[in-house]
Design an enzyme around this catalytic site. Structure first.
Site, PDB file in Angstrom:
ATOM      1  N   ARG A 149     -53.877  46.643 -25.309  1.00 36.16           N
ATOM      2  CA  ARG A 149     -54.530  45.372 -24.973  1.00 36.16           C
ATOM      3  C   ARG A 149     -53.578  44.181 -25.119  1.00 36.16           C
ATOM      4  NH1 ARG A 149     -60.360  43.165 -27.175  1.00 36.16           N
ATOM      5  NH2 ARG A 149     -61.129  44.948 -25.994  1.00 36.16           N
ATOM      6  N   ARG A 209     -62.273  55.777 -26.640  1.00 40.79           N
ATOM      7  CA  ARG A 209     -63.563  55.174 -26.967  1.00 40.79           C
ATOM      8  C   ARG A 209     -64.470  55.225 -25.741  1.00 40.79           C
ATOM      9  NH1 ARG A 209     -61.844  50.021 -30.842  1.00 40.79           N
ATOM     10  NH2 ARG A 209     -60.656  51.297 -32.329  1.00 40.79           N
ATOM     11  N   GLU A 257     -59.768  39.703 -29.201  1.00 39.80           N
ATOM     12  CA  GLU A 257     -59.246  40.490 -30.324  1.00 39.80           C
ATOM     13  C   GLU A 257     -58.041  41.340 -29.929  1.00 39.80           C
ATOM     14  OE1 GLU A 257     -60.441  44.519 -32.667  1.00 39.80           O
ATOM     15  OE2 GLU A 257     -62.108  43.202 -32.098  1.00 39.80           O
ATOM     16  N   SER A 296     -57.325  44.300 -35.752  1.00 37.40           N
ATOM     17  CA  SER A 296     -58.435  44.342 -36.691  1.00 37.40           C
ATOM     18  C   SER A 296     -57.925  44.973 -37.976  1.00 37.40           C
ATOM     19  CB  SER A 296     -59.585  45.166 -36.099  1.00 37.40           C
ATOM     20  OG  SER A 296     -60.695  45.161 -36.950  1.00 37.40           O
ATOM     21  N   ARG A 350     -60.960  46.394 -21.761  1.00 38.72           N
ATOM     22  CA  ARG A 350     -61.922  47.324 -22.372  1.00 38.72           C
ATOM     23  C   ARG A 350     -61.855  48.644 -21.611  1.00 38.72           C
ATOM     24  NH1 ARG A 350     -66.297  45.999 -25.667  1.00 38.72           N
ATOM     25  NH2 ARG A 350     -66.124  43.813 -25.043  1.00 38.72           N
TER      26      ARG A 350
END
Length: 422
Positions: free
Chosen positions: A386, A259, A346, A349, A274
């Site tokens: 993460r 990403r 988070e 998801s 991130r």
């Protein structure tokens, strides 16, 4: 792409969905006009083609002396058919473009608003407390010889990292534990491509407003995926699938993900929260649309099972309509407590995409009556890099050591505690 019948039969419901997402309802009116034009153009083409077929029979039976005139008329008619065919194709393209601007219809009960308007469904587990000043995951990772951000930046730039030693082993332990959980629940393991064609990326809905998050290899016209959901959705593109006795096809895709993190300048610059590259295990389900909401709940339950078993405090939120991706009709996130941030972040998801992706990718199944209809698709994260953030910070001790959650120990050769390097 949404069901065109909804545009004709329930346009106000489609408009309400668009407004709930923060989009203009004018997109619905434009799509209705385009869909009507498409139907009219197709009907005109089919009528002319029927006339052409009938006229061809007349020409074949006509006397020899009449044929030159009739053949000339047939040529004129053939050109009309060709023009009508092109008009129908143009109208279909215009409809697809207009309909493509309408995002999936949100399910009733999804909260309206943006990122901050989520609804907390439940909080689970005891938020950890310490009788010492807790260290963040990066400090712990460096003490353990598990994370090396400095050399990651040297080799690849900002937001890259190395996992090494117990860091690499811990991630593999987590991923394998999650994979075995998926296997215990009848998911088929898949190691998926991380480069996909444009039509597959577009079909899953990832080339909309968030396309700036995606890496594109222009020379090859291929996209690097941010989740194996993309490849798994494309796996059955343009197929009629057999949902089998269980009523669902279930895959667990293991892949490296990429990403760009566009627009995140200055956010989460420390550590591995991130980053541009990470590993993820993604659950993906094809099912009858009537079963989609029940399947959604099952995916969340599996995520919660893993979170609880690893001793993480977390909450489950119902994501607001304006924060949904274009393909999701409803999304539940689970967020784990990160002690040094004093906040939930988070980790998973989970989206119910109803038939939106399947319509775009041409994936159908046969109903009991023998007709074909689009399947529903769902996806949900079962483990990512993460997770290491919450695991290290939650299970740390005063000396910088970290207790390994019991379910992960068999994957680490029985290791119970990660010890700082001397």
């Amino acid at each position: 792409m949404i069901d065109p019948a909804l545009l004709r039969d329930a346009p106000e419901a489609v408009k309400r969905s668009q407004v709930a997402r923060g989009n203009s309802p004018d997109t619905v009116d434009a799509a209705i006009v385009a869909e009507s034009s498409r139907r009219e153009s197709l009907a005109a083409f089919e009528q002319l083609r029927a006339e052409q077929n009938a006229f061809g029979k007349t020409v074949a039976k006509a006397p020899k002396e009449d044929k030159p005139q009739l053949v000339a008329e047939a040529k004129v008619l053939a050109q009309k058919v060709k023009d009508a065919d092109q008009a129908a194709k143009t109208a279909d393209e215009a409809y697809r473009a207009a309909a493509g601007r309408i995002e999936n219809i949100v399910i009733e009960g999804v909260p309206e608003g943006g990122e901050e308007n989520f609804v907390t469904l439940r909080e689970v587990g005891q938020i950890p407390t310490f009788d010492f000043e807790p260290r963040d995951h990066l400090e712990l990772g460096e003490m353990l010889g598990a994370i090396d951000m400095e050399r990651g930046a040297k080799v690849s730039g900002a937001r890259f990292y190395f996992l090494k030693g117990v860091g690499a082993r811990l991630e593999l332990a987590l991923m394998n534990y999650a994979l075995n959980t998926a296997l215990d629940n009848d998911f088929t393991p898949m190691i998926t491509p991380t480069l996909v064609r444009p039509e597959i990326m577009a079909g899953t809905g990832f080339l909309g407003e968030h396309s700036d998050e995606i890496y594109h290899l222009e020379d090859d016209d291929l996209y690097l995926v941010g989740t194996s959901e993309v490849a798994l959705a494309g796996y059955h593109a343009d197929e009629i699938v057999d949902l089998g006795e269980s009523g669902a096809i279930k895959y667990a895709g293991w892949s490296t993900c990429y990403r760009r993190e566009a627009g995140s300048h200055g956010k989460d610059t420390r550590g591995i929260i991130r980053v541009h590259q990470f590993n993820k295990l993604e659950m993906f389900v094809y099912c009858d649309p009537a079963d989609a909401e029940a399947q959604h709940e099952r995916l969340v339950a599996l995520e919660e099972q893993v979170l609880s078993s690893l001793g993480l405090a977390y909450r489950v939120i119902d994501v607001a309509a304006g924060d949904l991706g274009s393909s999701a009709a409803r999304k539940f996130d689970t967020e784990a407590w990160v002690p040094t941030q004093g906040a939930y972040r988070e980790l998973t998801s989970t989206s119910n995409c109803t038939t939106y992706q399947a319509r775009r990718l041409g994936i159908r199944h046969r109903t009991d009556g023998g007709k074909t209809q689009p399947v529903a698709t769902l996806n949900g994260t079962l483990a990512t890099t993460r997770w290491l953030v919450a695991l290290l910070e939650t299970h740390q001790r005063a000396d910088g050591s970290v207790v390994v959650p019991e379910p992960l120990r068999p994957y680490l050769g029985g290791l119970e505690v990660l010890e700082p390097l001397a």
